[in-house]
Design a protein around this motif. Structure first.
Motif, PDB file in Angstrom:
ATOM      1  N   UNK A  30      62.183  43.995 132.388  1.00 21.58           N
ATOM      2  CA  UNK A  30      63.697  44.360 132.463  1.00 21.58           C
ATOM      3  C   UNK A  30      64.099  43.965 133.674  1.00 21.58           C
ATOM      4  N   UNK A  31      63.253  43.740 134.734  1.00 24.37           N
ATOM      5  CA  UNK A  31      63.660  43.172 136.121  1.00 24.37           C
ATOM      6  C   UNK A  31      64.015  44.252 136.865  1.00 24.37           C
ATOM      7  N   UNK A  32      63.325  45.666 136.644  1.00 19.74           N
ATOM      8  CA  UNK A  32      63.509  46.708 137.322  1.00 19.74           C
ATOM      9  C   UNK A  32      62.224  47.197 137.984  1.00 19.74           C
ATOM     10  N   UNK A  33      62.181  48.622 138.599  1.00 22.42           N
ATOM     11  CA  UNK A  33      60.996  49.123 139.322  1.00 22.42           C
ATOM     12  C   UNK A  33      60.443  49.999 138.265  1.00 22.42           C
ATOM     13  N   UNK A  34      59.199  50.423 138.215  1.00 17.96           N
ATOM     14  CA  UNK A  34      58.818  51.639 137.273  1.00 17.96           C
ATOM     15  C   UNK A  34      59.317  52.701 137.813  1.00 17.96           C
ATOM     16  N   UNK A  35      59.719  52.989 138.852  1.00 17.76           N
ATOM     17  CA  UNK A  35      60.262  54.315 139.383  1.00 17.76           C
ATOM     18  C   UNK A  35      61.823  54.585 138.685  1.00 17.76           C
ATOM     19  N   UNK A  36      62.502  53.401 138.397  1.00 22.06           N
ATOM     20  CA  UNK A  36      63.720  53.273 137.726  1.00 22.06           C
ATOM     21  C   UNK A  36      63.523  53.751 136.409  1.00 22.06           C
ATOM     22  N   UNK A  37      62.476  53.262 135.638  1.00 25.78           N
ATOM     23  CA  UNK A  37      62.166  53.365 134.220  1.00 25.78           C
ATOM     24  C   UNK A  37      61.785  55.011 134.128  1.00 25.78           C
ATOM     25  N   UNK A  38      61.226  55.616 135.242  1.00 30.74           N
ATOM     26  CA  UNK A  38      60.834  56.881 135.047  1.00 30.74           C
ATOM     27  C   UNK A  38      62.271  57.663 135.276  1.00 30.74           C
ATOM     28  N   UNK A  39      62.994  57.321 136.071  1.00 31.84           N
ATOM     29  CA  UNK A  39      64.295  58.160 136.649  1.00 31.84           C
ATOM     30  C   UNK A  39      65.133  58.018 135.148  1.00 31.84           C
ATOM     31  N   UNK A  40      65.271  56.867 134.608  1.00 31.45           N
ATOM     32  CA  UNK A  40      65.803  57.082 133.310  1.00 31.45           C
ATOM     33  C   UNK A  40      65.359  57.932 132.136  1.00 31.45           C
ATOM     34  N   UNK A  41      64.043  57.783 132.009  1.00 35.96           N
ATOM     35  CA  UNK A  41      63.322  58.747 130.902  1.00 35.96           C
ATOM     36  C   UNK A  41      63.544  60.212 131.446  1.00 35.96           C
ATOM     37  N   UNK A  42      63.430  60.347 132.748  1.00 29.73           N
ATOM     38  CA  UNK A  42      63.843  61.876 133.005  1.00 29.73           C
ATOM     39  C   UNK A  42      65.093  62.429 132.946  1.00 29.73           C
ATOM     40  N   UNK A  96      71.184  60.734 136.035  1.00 30.00           N
ATOM     41  CA  UNK A  96      72.369  60.426 135.724  1.00 30.00           C
ATOM     42  C   UNK A  96      72.966  59.278 136.648  1.00 30.00           C
ATOM     43  N   UNK A  97      71.989  59.041 137.438  1.00 32.33           N
ATOM     44  CA  UNK A  97      72.590  58.031 138.764  1.00 32.33           C
ATOM     45  C   UNK A  97      72.229  56.576 138.170  1.00 32.33           C
ATOM     46  N   UNK A  98      71.902  56.265 137.145  1.00 34.40           N
ATOM     47  CA  UNK A  98      71.519  55.058 136.698  1.00 34.40           C
ATOM     48  C   UNK A  98      72.457  54.188 136.280  1.00 34.40           C
ATOM     49  N   UNK A  99      72.439  53.005 136.980  1.00 32.48           N
ATOM     50  CA  UNK A  99      73.538  51.661 136.446  1.00 32.48           C
ATOM     51  C   UNK A  99      73.565  51.511 135.216  1.00 32.48           C
ATOM     52  N   UNK A 100      74.854  51.382 134.742  1.00 30.92           N
ATOM     53  CA  UNK A 100      75.012  51.283 132.955  1.00 30.92           C
ATOM     54  C   UNK A 100      74.202  49.859 132.810  1.00 30.92           C
ATOM     55  N   UNK A 101      74.560  48.759 133.698  1.00 32.59           N
ATOM     56  CA  UNK A 101      73.928  47.573 133.302  1.00 32.59           C
ATOM     57  C   UNK A 101      72.384  47.548 133.136  1.00 32.59           C
ATOM     58  N   UNK A 102      71.808  48.223 134.184  1.00 32.31           N
ATOM     59  CA  UNK A 102      70.404  48.710 134.110  1.00 32.31           C
ATOM     60  C   UNK A 102      69.936  49.379 132.767  1.00 32.31           C
ATOM     61  N   UNK A 103      70.545  50.425 132.640  1.00 34.85           N
ATOM     62  CA  UNK A 103      70.460  51.291 131.251  1.00 34.85           C
ATOM     63  C   UNK A 103      70.529  50.272 129.929  1.00 34.85           C
ATOM     64  N   UNK A 104      71.698  49.461 129.886  1.00 40.16           N
ATOM     65  CA  UNK A 104      71.751  48.684 128.961  1.00 40.16           C
ATOM     66  C   UNK A 104      70.522  47.542 128.615  1.00 40.16           C
ATOM     67  N   UNK A 105      70.330  47.068 129.772  1.00 46.56           N
ATOM     68  CA  UNK A 105      69.236  46.124 129.732  1.00 46.56           C
ATOM     69  C   UNK A 105      67.773  46.600 129.098  1.00 46.56           C
ATOM     70  N   UNK A 106      67.624  47.955 129.323  1.00 50.87           N
ATOM     71  CA  UNK A 106      66.258  48.526 129.034  1.00 50.87           C
ATOM     72  C   UNK A 106      66.384  48.871 127.592  1.00 50.87           C
TER      73      UNK A 106
END
Length: 81
Positions: A33-45, A48-58
């Protein structure tokens, strides 16, 4: 699988469950998805601060969809929170 999501943690749990069902690590999903592992960890955790574009990509990379529907009234109190 249809689930009601009203909190970031609920969406994160669904994403984690689907990632694991597919046998992927957080690092693998991040790479796809072109993100970092820590971003995926934050989403799964439930961050609330994840960008909508990133979340939709995942979500798209996991072949999931989001469907917005009117909230049904009169359900169980657990459905509200």
């Amino acid at each position: 699988m249809q689930q009601i999501v009203r909190l970031p943690g609920q969406l994160g749990a669904i994403i984690r469950s689907e990632r694991l069902r597919r046998g992927m690590t957080q690092a693998e999903l991040a790479g796809l998805t072109g993100t970092q592992q820590k971003t995926i960890s934050a989403i799964e955790g439930g961050s609330a601060g994840t960008k909508l574009e990133t979340l939709l990509g995942v979500i798209a990379r996991l072949d999931l969809d989001i469907q917005i529907v009117p909230r049904q009234r009169g359900g169980a109190i657990e459905d509200v929170f």
